[in-house]
Design a protein around this motif. Structure first.
Motif, PDB file in Angstrom:
ATOM      1  N   PRO A 228       0.817  -1.217   0.000  1.00 17.92           N
ATOM      2  CA  PRO A 228       0.000   0.000   0.000  1.00 17.92           C
ATOM      3  C   PRO A 228       0.850   1.267   0.000  1.00 17.92           C
ATOM      4  CG  PRO A 228       0.088  -0.929   2.196  1.00 17.92           C
ATOM      5  CD  PRO A 228       0.793  -1.906   1.296  1.00 17.92           C
ATOM      6  N   ILE A 229       0.286   2.322  -0.542  1.00 15.57           N
ATOM      7  CA  ILE A 229       0.877   3.667  -0.487  1.00 15.57           C
ATOM      8  C   ILE A 229      -0.067   4.500   0.368  1.00 15.57           C
ATOM      9  CG2 ILE A 229       1.656   5.664  -1.833  1.00 15.57           C
ATOM     10  CD1 ILE A 229       1.792   3.712  -4.270  1.00 15.57           C
ATOM     11  N   ILE A 230       0.377   4.866   1.550  1.00 12.24           N
ATOM     12  CA  ILE A 230      -0.499   5.505   2.527  1.00 12.24           C
ATOM     13  C   ILE A 230       0.122   6.809   3.020  1.00 12.24           C
ATOM     14  CG2 ILE A 230      -1.665   5.263   4.765  1.00 12.24           C
ATOM     15  CD1 ILE A 230      -2.702   3.343   2.627  1.00 12.24           C
ATOM     16  N   ASN A 231      -0.654   7.900   2.923  1.00 11.98           N
ATOM     17  CA  ASN A 231      -0.217   9.197   3.458  1.00 11.98           C
ATOM     18  C   ASN A 231       1.127   9.616   2.868  1.00 11.98           C
ATOM     19  OD1 ASN A 231      -0.897  11.341   5.320  1.00 11.98           O
ATOM     20  ND2 ASN A 231       0.795  10.672   6.612  1.00 11.98           N
ATOM     21  N   PHE A 232       1.288   9.407   1.577  1.00 10.23           N
ATOM     22  CA  PHE A 232       2.580   9.626   0.917  1.00 10.23           C
ATOM     23  C   PHE A 232       2.557  10.925   0.118  1.00 10.23           C
ATOM     24  CE2 PHE A 232       6.230   9.002  -1.720  1.00 10.23           C
ATOM     25  CZ  PHE A 232       7.052   8.125  -1.023  1.00 10.23           C
ATOM     26  N   ARG A 233       3.556  11.784   0.385  1.00  9.62           N
ATOM     27  CA  ARG A 233       3.651  13.068  -0.306  1.00  9.62           C
ATOM     28  C   ARG A 233       4.548  12.951  -1.538  1.00  9.62           C
ATOM     29  NH1 ARG A 233       2.180  14.915   4.801  1.00  9.62           N
ATOM     30  NH2 ARG A 233       0.791  16.716   4.558  1.00  9.62           N
ATOM     31  N   ALA A 234       4.024  13.380  -2.675  1.00  5.77           N
ATOM     32  CA  ALA A 234       4.781  13.342  -3.918  1.00  5.77           C
ATOM     33  C   ALA A 234       4.404  14.563  -4.744  1.00  5.77           C
ATOM     34  CB  ALA A 234       4.486  12.060  -4.698  1.00  5.77           C
ATOM     35  N   ASN A 235       5.111  14.757  -5.828  1.00  4.79           N
ATOM     36  CA  ASN A 235       4.742  15.772  -6.808  1.00  4.79           C
ATOM     37  C   ASN A 235       4.283  15.102  -8.085  1.00  4.79           C
ATOM     38  OD1 ASN A 235       5.213  18.128  -5.384  1.00  4.79           O
ATOM     39  ND2 ASN A 235       7.250  18.483  -6.232  1.00  4.79           N
ATOM     40  N   PHE A 236       3.074  15.442  -8.539  1.00  3.19           N
ATOM     41  CA  PHE A 236       2.680  15.101  -9.884  1.00  3.19           C
ATOM     42  C   PHE A 236       3.176  16.212 -10.809  1.00  3.19           C
ATOM     43  CE2 PHE A 236      -1.293  12.288  -8.952  1.00  3.19           C
ATOM     44  CZ  PHE A 236      -0.453  11.295  -8.513  1.00  3.19           C
ATOM     45  N   VAL A 237       2.996  16.034 -12.097  1.00  8.07           N
ATOM     46  CA  VAL A 237       3.364  17.053 -13.075  1.00  8.07           C
ATOM     47  C   VAL A 237       2.128  17.352 -13.917  1.00  8.07           C
ATOM     48  CG1 VAL A 237       4.839  17.632 -15.026  1.00  8.07           C
ATOM     49  CG2 VAL A 237       5.746  16.257 -13.161  1.00  8.07           C
ATOM     50  N   THR A 238       1.759  18.618 -14.028  1.00  8.39           N
ATOM     51  CA  THR A 238       0.591  18.992 -14.805  1.00  8.39           C
ATOM     52  C   THR A 238       0.907  18.964 -16.302  1.00  8.39           C
ATOM     53  OG1 THR A 238       1.101  21.359 -14.891  1.00  8.39           O
ATOM     54  CG2 THR A 238      -0.086  20.550 -12.939  1.00  8.39           C
ATOM     55  N   ARG A 239      -0.110  19.129 -17.113  1.00  8.10           N
ATOM     56  CA  ARG A 239       0.059  19.137 -18.564  1.00  8.10           C
ATOM     57  C   ARG A 239       1.039  20.230 -18.997  1.00  8.10           C
ATOM     58  NH1 ARG A 239      -2.882  21.233 -23.284  1.00  8.10           N
ATOM     59  NH2 ARG A 239      -2.785  19.674 -24.972  1.00  8.10           N
ATOM     60  N   ALA A 240       1.054  21.336 -18.231  1.00  3.01           N
ATOM     61  CA  ALA A 240       1.953  22.445 -18.551  1.00  3.01           C
ATOM     62  C   ALA A 240       3.359  22.236 -18.001  1.00  3.01           C
ATOM     63  CB  ALA A 240       1.376  23.754 -18.017  1.00  3.01           C
ATOM     64  N   GLY A 241       3.565  21.123 -17.269  1.00  2.00           N
ATOM     65  CA  GLY A 241       4.897  20.828 -16.745  1.00  2.00           C
ATOM     66  C   GLY A 241       5.166  21.365 -15.358  1.00  2.00           C
ATOM     67  N   ALA A 242       4.135  21.875 -14.673  1.00  2.00           N
ATOM     68  CA  ALA A 242       4.324  22.427 -13.336  1.00  2.00           C
ATOM     69  C   ALA A 242       4.171  21.334 -12.280  1.00  2.00           C
ATOM     70  CB  ALA A 242       3.306  23.530 -13.082  1.00  2.00           C
ATOM     71  N   PRO A 243       4.950  21.398 -11.191  1.00  2.00           N
ATOM     72  CA  PRO A 243       4.795  20.415 -10.116  1.00  2.00           C
ATOM     73  C   PRO A 243       3.474  20.605  -9.381  1.00  2.00           C
ATOM     74  CG  PRO A 243       6.345  22.126  -9.474  1.00  2.00           C
ATOM     75  CD  PRO A 243       6.023  22.378 -10.911  1.00  2.00           C
ATOM     76  N   LYS A 244       2.846  19.518  -8.992  1.00  2.00           N
ATOM     77  CA  LYS A 244       1.576  19.549  -8.262  1.00  2.00           C
ATOM     78  C   LYS A 244       1.737  18.724  -6.991  1.00  2.00           C
ATOM     79  CE  LYS A 244      -2.849  20.492  -7.933  1.00  2.00           C
ATOM     80  NZ  LYS A 244      -3.359  21.883  -7.892  1.00  2.00           N
ATOM     81  N   PRO A 245       1.885  19.366  -5.818  1.00  2.00           N
ATOM     82  CA  PRO A 245       2.053  18.614  -4.571  1.00  2.00           C
ATOM     83  C   PRO A 245       0.773  17.858  -4.210  1.00  2.00           C
ATOM     84  CG  PRO A 245       2.782  20.905  -4.338  1.00  2.00           C
ATOM     85  CD  PRO A 245       1.998  20.818  -5.604  1.00  2.00           C
ATOM     86  N   VAL A 246       0.910  16.554  -3.979  1.00  8.32           N
ATOM     87  CA  VAL A 246      -0.252  15.723  -3.684  1.00  8.32           C
ATOM     88  C   VAL A 246       0.024  14.808  -2.499  1.00  8.32           C
ATOM     89  CG1 VAL A 246      -1.094  15.749  -6.067  1.00  8.32           C
ATOM     90  CG2 VAL A 246       0.483  13.936  -5.327  1.00  8.32           C
ATOM     91  N   LEU A 247      -1.055  14.260  -1.963  1.00  8.30           N
ATOM     92  CA  LEU A 247      -1.004  13.305  -0.868  1.00  8.30           C
ATOM     93  C   LEU A 247      -1.737  12.054  -1.348  1.00  8.30           C
ATOM     94  CD1 LEU A 247      -0.020  13.119   2.091  1.00  8.30           C
ATOM     95  CD2 LEU A 247      -2.254  13.991   2.801  1.00  8.30           C
ATOM     96  N   ILE A 248      -1.054  10.912  -1.362  1.00  8.15           N
ATOM     97  CA  ILE A 248      -1.560   9.702  -2.007  1.00  8.15           C
ATOM     98  C   ILE A 248      -1.968   8.645  -0.980  1.00  8.15           C
ATOM     99  CG2 ILE A 248      -1.033   7.837  -3.633  1.00  8.15           C
ATOM    100  CD1 ILE A 248       1.178   9.664  -4.775  1.00  8.15           C
ATOM    101  N   PHE A 249      -3.159   8.057  -1.200  1.00  8.87           N
ATOM    102  CA  PHE A 249      -3.624   6.884  -0.475  1.00  8.87           C
ATOM    103  C   PHE A 249      -4.012   5.858  -1.533  1.00  8.87           C
ATOM    104  CE2 PHE A 249      -3.889   9.941   2.860  1.00  8.87           C
ATOM    105  CZ  PHE A 249      -3.934   9.266   4.074  1.00  8.87           C
ATOM    106  N   SER A 250      -3.251   4.773  -1.641  1.00  5.07           N
ATOM    107  CA  SER A 250      -3.486   3.819  -2.722  1.00  5.07           C
ATOM    108  C   SER A 250      -3.278   2.388  -2.256  1.00  5.07           C
ATOM    109  CB  SER A 250      -2.538   4.123  -3.893  1.00  5.07           C
ATOM    110  OG  SER A 250      -2.693   3.192  -4.936  1.00  5.07           O
ATOM    111  N   THR A 251      -4.196   1.519  -2.675  1.00  6.64           N
ATOM    112  CA  THR A 251      -4.046   0.081  -2.466  1.00  6.64           C
ATOM    113  C   THR A 251      -4.361  -0.605  -3.787  1.00  6.64           C
ATOM    114  OG1 THR A 251      -6.340  -0.034  -1.681  1.00  6.64           O
ATOM    115  CG2 THR A 251      -4.609   0.124  -0.004  1.00  6.64           C
TER     116      THR A 251
END
Length: 287
Positions: A228-251
């Protein structure tokens, strides 16, 4: 944005995504009476809704009347901190809650998504000194071991589940074993700014939206373990190439040792200034 039919999960997938997600999900009427909820929400409420008078119980500054009033005025909110309390008042669980109103009149429904406020995260590096019995590990173990509640989603809730997926106040995507984005809801497509050209994202490899490619490689390598990926901070990248700070909960949905797809819930990070998490023992650089 209205998603086309091919980007919408099957009813079986929707039931799994909602019922077995790592975050609490509740659908209520406009007065807060619960229509359905998942097992993660049962844990947050310290009991099932049918045993709690059929309502969500929220304590503190943001009590249920205030939350309902805010929704009546604004239609939605994001990352509001609340405390769910048990019927006897002895337990409470602090959460960050997103909610949105759908429908109108007697057909009004409120879709609530609640993530537990945790101090730790999963996965961790093989060289970490973090406690393997952290609150993140304890949380997902509790969810995995919990039985489905009486008000769990079923095929009878198909229209409500499809509405939830369409209007959900959080990004949701399902990734296949090949890393392809099988399905992404409107909030997810908007999060990475592909609403005008969703086919450039949906159906493509998830690699496209991760800033740290080494981090993604680490995630993908763990799927056979159903990690599982729980309470994990990462950066996504938008279509324009800008970083998008996110918090992920995944199973992952797995059967017989084989993973068919993930159940990824992605929140706008309420603390975007915090350092991004990493798991690789080799210190992969950001792409």
């Amino acid at each position: 944005m209205t998603v086309d039919h091919q980007s919408v999960p099957t009813i079986e997938q929707l039931i799994d995504v909602v019922a077995n997600s790592s975050v609490g999900i509740t659908v209520t009427d406009r007065n807060g009476a619960v229509l359905l909820h998942n097992k993660a929400q049962s844990i947050l409420m310290s009991g099932e809704a049918d045993h709690l008078g059929g309502r969500i119980l929220v304590d503190g500054e943001h009590g249920l009347p205030k939350l309902l009033a805010q929704l009546a005025k604004e239609g939605r909110f994001e990352n509001v901190q609340v405390s769910y309390r048990s019927a006897d008042g002895k337990q409470d669980r602090v959460c960050g809650v997103n909610a949105v109103v759908a429908g109108s009149g007697d057909e009004t429904r409120i879709h609530w998504v609640s993530r537990p406020e945790l101090g730790e995260r999963l996965p961790v590096s093989s060289t970490t000194t973090e406690n393997p019995t952290s609150d993140a590990a304890a949380w997902i173990r509790a969810v995995d071991e919990r039985e489905q509640p009486v008000l769990a989603p079923t095929k009878e809730h198909e229209s409500v589940l499809r509405e939830f997926y369409e209007v959900a106040p959080v990004a949701i995507h399902l990734i296949g074993v090949n890393g392809q984005v099988m399905h992404a809801n409107p909030a997810d497509v908007a999060l990475v700014e592909y609403s005008s050209t969703p086919s450039e994202y949906v159906g493509q490899h998830i690699r496209k939206i991760y800033e740290d490619q080494g981090l993604l490689d680490d995630f993908l390598s763990r799927w056979d373990e159903d990690s599982p990926i729980i309470n994990f901070r990462a950066n996504f990248v938008t279509r324009a190439g800008a970083p998008k700070p996110v918090l992920i909960f995944s199973t992952a949905q797995a059967s017989g040792g084989n993973v068919s797809n993930t159940r990824c819930f992605v929140f706008n990070d309420p603390e975007p200034q915090r350092a991004r998490d990493a798991v690789s023992a080799f210190g992969w650089p950001a792409a």
